[in-house]
Scaffold this motif. Structure first.
Motif, PDB file in Angstrom:
ATOM      1  N   TYR A  54      40.170  45.741  49.137  1.00  0.00           N
ATOM      2  CA  TYR A  54      41.043  44.910  48.323  1.00  0.00           C
ATOM      3  C   TYR A  54      41.040  43.513  48.923  1.00  0.00           C
ATOM      4  O   TYR A  54      41.114  43.345  50.149  1.00  0.00           O
ATOM      5  CB  TYR A  54      42.467  45.454  48.285  1.00  0.00           C
ATOM      6  CG  TYR A  54      43.422  44.494  47.615  1.00  0.00           C
ATOM      7  CD1 TYR A  54      43.355  44.290  46.239  1.00  0.00           C
ATOM      8  CD2 TYR A  54      44.350  43.765  48.356  1.00  0.00           C
ATOM      9  CE1 TYR A  54      44.199  43.386  45.615  1.00  0.00           C
ATOM     10  CE2 TYR A  54      45.196  42.867  47.738  1.00  0.00           C
ATOM     11  CZ  TYR A  54      45.116  42.676  46.368  1.00  0.00           C
ATOM     12  OH  TYR A  54      45.940  41.766  45.754  1.00  0.00           O
ATOM     13  N   GLU A  56      42.239  39.138  48.020  1.00  0.00           N
ATOM     14  CA  GLU A  56      42.934  38.229  47.123  1.00  0.00           C
ATOM     15  C   GLU A  56      42.853  36.814  47.664  1.00  0.00           C
ATOM     16  O   GLU A  56      42.653  36.580  48.859  1.00  0.00           O
ATOM     17  CB  GLU A  56      44.390  38.651  46.941  1.00  0.00           C
ATOM     18  CG  GLU A  56      45.214  38.596  48.218  1.00  0.00           C
ATOM     19  CD  GLU A  56      46.663  39.041  48.014  1.00  0.00           C
ATOM     20  OE1 GLU A  56      46.950  39.690  46.997  1.00  0.00           O
ATOM     21  OE2 GLU A  56      47.489  38.723  48.882  1.00  0.00           O
ATOM     22  N   GLN A  60      50.517  34.212  47.484  1.00  0.00           N
ATOM     23  CA  GLN A  60      50.832  35.612  47.767  1.00  0.00           C
ATOM     24  C   GLN A  60      52.054  36.016  46.955  1.00  0.00           C
ATOM     25  O   GLN A  60      53.147  36.194  47.475  1.00  0.00           O
ATOM     26  CB  GLN A  60      51.049  35.807  49.265  1.00  0.00           C
ATOM     27  CG  GLN A  60      49.776  35.615  50.083  1.00  0.00           C
ATOM     28  CD  GLN A  60      49.990  35.824  51.563  1.00  0.00           C
ATOM     29  OE1 GLN A  60      50.346  34.907  52.288  1.00  0.00           O
ATOM     30  NE2 GLN A  60      49.766  37.042  52.010  1.00  0.00           N
ATOM     31  N   LEU A  66      43.682  40.974  38.248  1.00  0.00           N
ATOM     32  CA  LEU A  66      42.965  41.925  39.095  1.00  0.00           C
ATOM     33  C   LEU A  66      41.640  42.284  38.431  1.00  0.00           C
ATOM     34  O   LEU A  66      41.617  42.679  37.263  1.00  0.00           O
ATOM     35  CB  LEU A  66      43.799  43.191  39.294  1.00  0.00           C
ATOM     36  CG  LEU A  66      43.118  44.355  40.017  1.00  0.00           C
ATOM     37  CD1 LEU A  66      42.804  43.991  41.461  1.00  0.00           C
ATOM     38  CD2 LEU A  66      43.992  45.611  39.950  1.00  0.00           C
ATOM     39  N   LYS A 127      42.793  38.702  42.315  1.00  0.00           N
ATOM     40  CA  LYS A 127      42.804  39.925  43.114  1.00  0.00           C
ATOM     41  C   LYS A 127      41.554  40.738  42.781  1.00  0.00           C
ATOM     42  O   LYS A 127      41.193  40.883  41.608  1.00  0.00           O
ATOM     43  CB  LYS A 127      44.068  40.742  42.818  1.00  0.00           C
ATOM     44  CG  LYS A 127      45.348  39.925  43.041  1.00  0.00           C
ATOM     45  CD  LYS A 127      46.609  40.720  42.774  1.00  0.00           C
ATOM     46  CE  LYS A 127      47.844  39.875  43.059  1.00  0.00           C
ATOM     47  NZ  LYS A 127      49.100  40.656  42.993  1.00  0.00           N
ATOM     48  N   LEU A 152      48.618  45.566  46.014  1.00  0.00           N
ATOM     49  CA  LEU A 152      48.301  44.975  44.717  1.00  0.00           C
ATOM     50  C   LEU A 152      49.433  44.134  44.137  1.00  0.00           C
ATOM     51  O   LEU A 152      49.187  43.212  43.357  1.00  0.00           O
ATOM     52  CB  LEU A 152      47.939  46.075  43.715  1.00  0.00           C
ATOM     53  CG  LEU A 152      46.616  46.792  43.950  1.00  0.00           C
ATOM     54  CD1 LEU A 152      46.494  47.980  43.006  1.00  0.00           C
ATOM     55  CD2 LEU A 152      45.455  45.851  43.737  1.00  0.00           C
ATOM     56  N   PRO A 155      49.984  42.554  39.303  1.00  0.00           N
ATOM     57  CA  PRO A 155      49.160  41.604  38.555  1.00  0.00           C
ATOM     58  C   PRO A 155      49.548  41.590  37.077  1.00  0.00           C
ATOM     59  O   PRO A 155      50.027  42.581  36.528  1.00  0.00           O
ATOM     60  CB  PRO A 155      47.745  42.130  38.752  1.00  0.00           C
ATOM     61  CG  PRO A 155      47.904  43.550  39.164  1.00  0.00           C
ATOM     62  CD  PRO A 155      49.205  43.644  39.883  1.00  0.00           C
TER      63      PRO A 155
END
Length: 378
Positions: A54, A56, A60, A66, A127, A152, A155
């Motif tokens: 994962y 990104e 944040q 995603l 992401k 995650l 999103p």
């Protein structure tokens, strides 16, 4: 386009058939993304022979987009290739190699747009998710799911880039796969009626499953947007017996069901277990049918009114559809993200076949879609 083709060349060279490690590919992607200031999280499998990833970039925060792909490919053994499967070969508009369509073509474009995003000021995060063992029943993402959830966030939408010819797929059936281990009694075939043939029990169970299938076809839920508009039960393999003159004391069956979103998979599983109990009821011990789950993934049913559908339609220029094959999109949808499936290539025409290829035309369309998506994050 030049960068994504260079990336695709590297990706195809990694032999990531599902029964092999994907760690070299994951290390390559990690280095690529870290060099572009992505925040990267490796998610190792319990065997430590495989891993998901994962990453990104941008704020944040919740929101953002995603993009999701799997790293594994199907085997080439038993197929006749006219080109080396793990080397990208260019021939006009076509790019040949195992996984070009399913689905390293999308992964290459995903990394290409990651490079673009790294040079932009983003107001919402991009992401990226890469999984493993998708081709054996979406096993990897099922193992990753609990560790993914806190990473995650939420999103705004997710795009799973399986090959849809750049159409926006809003639905597919869910699936559960099983192994049935059947036990009977061994004996000399001259005295066969005195023993319980495991193969006979297996055949009776196949008949019971076929009867369930007929019931689903006649009385179950229907969705005419699918080629097969009802839930299905399929027996794919059966093994039994060691010699003609021996009554087999064991048999093994592999079977699955694929269910519409409207059909509760737990209810279908219960009926399948009831069928096993009914078949075995007339027999004395040691006769038995024991079912072991092998793999499962949820279906996908994203409403056409979803903002995610509207956005991806605008970016892709495609139309909505539903696909016959399963994807990891159901897992992401179950985590609460509006999710669609949209990627380059045709599963029916190119996926899983010898001389698998992706067209440059499809990759360009995918690139254009992802560039527009990143534009929405600025």
């Amino acid at each position: 386009m030049t960068l994504s083709l260079d990336i695709l060349d590297r990706l195809i060279a990694f032999d990531t058939v599902s029964n092999r490690s994907n760690l070299d590919l994951i290390s390559y992607v990690e280095d690529f993304l870290r060099a572009r200031q992505f925040r990267v999280h490796r998610i190792p499998d319990l065997t430590e022979e495989k891993a998901g990833l994962y990453a990104e970039i941008g704020p944040q925060t919740d929101g953002g987009i995603l993009l999701s792909a799997h790293s594994d490919v199907v085997p080439v053994e038993g197929q006749v290739w006219s080109r080396p499967p793990f080397q990208l070969t260019r021939d006009g508009d076509r790019l040949f190699g195992r996984g070009t369509t399913d689905m390293k073509g999308f992964l290459a474009e995903m990394l290409g747009v990651a490079d673009l995003a790294s040079r932009k000021t983003l107001k919402a995060p991009l992401k990226l998710l890469i999984s493993y063992d998708e081709e054996i029943g979406c096993v990897g993402i099922g193992r990753m799911k609990d560790r993914l959830k806190p990473l995650l966030g939420r999103p705004e939408l997710a795009i799973v880039g399986e090959p849809t010819e750049m159409q926006v797929a809003v639905g597919h059936k869910g699936k559960r796969a099983y192994k049935a281990q059947i036990t009977g009694q061994a004996g000399h075939s001259a005295l066969a009626p005195r023993f319980v043939s495991a193969l006979h029990i297996a055949v009776d169970y196949v008949a019971a499953l076929r009867a369930l299938q007929e019931g689903l076809e006649q009385n179950g839920s229907r969705d005419d947007s699918y080629d097969v508009p009802y839930s299905t039960i399929h027996v794919g393999q059966m093994r039994s017996g060691s010699a003609l003159n021996i009554v087999p004391d064991s048999a093994e069956m592999l079977f699955e069901f694929r269910h519409l979103a409207e059909d509760n998979p737990d209810c279908l599983a219960h009926r399948i277990n009831e069928a096993a109990d009914a078949v075995i009821a007339p027999y004395a011990q040691p006769a038995s049918i024991k079912l072991r789950p092998l793999a499962a993934y949820p279906g996908l049913a994203t409403p056409l009114t979803s903002g995610a559908v509207t956005s991806v339609l605008n970016w892709s220029g495609g139309q909505t559809c539903q696909v016959a094959f399963g994807t990891e999109a159901g897992f992401l949808s179950d985590l609460g993200f509006p999710t669609v499936v949209c990627g380059p290539g045709s599963m029916a025409d190119q996926g899983h076949k010898p001389d698998e290829y992706i067209s440059r035309t499809q990759l360009i369309k995918c690139s254009q879609m992802l560039v527009k998506a990143v534009g929405q994050l600025q």
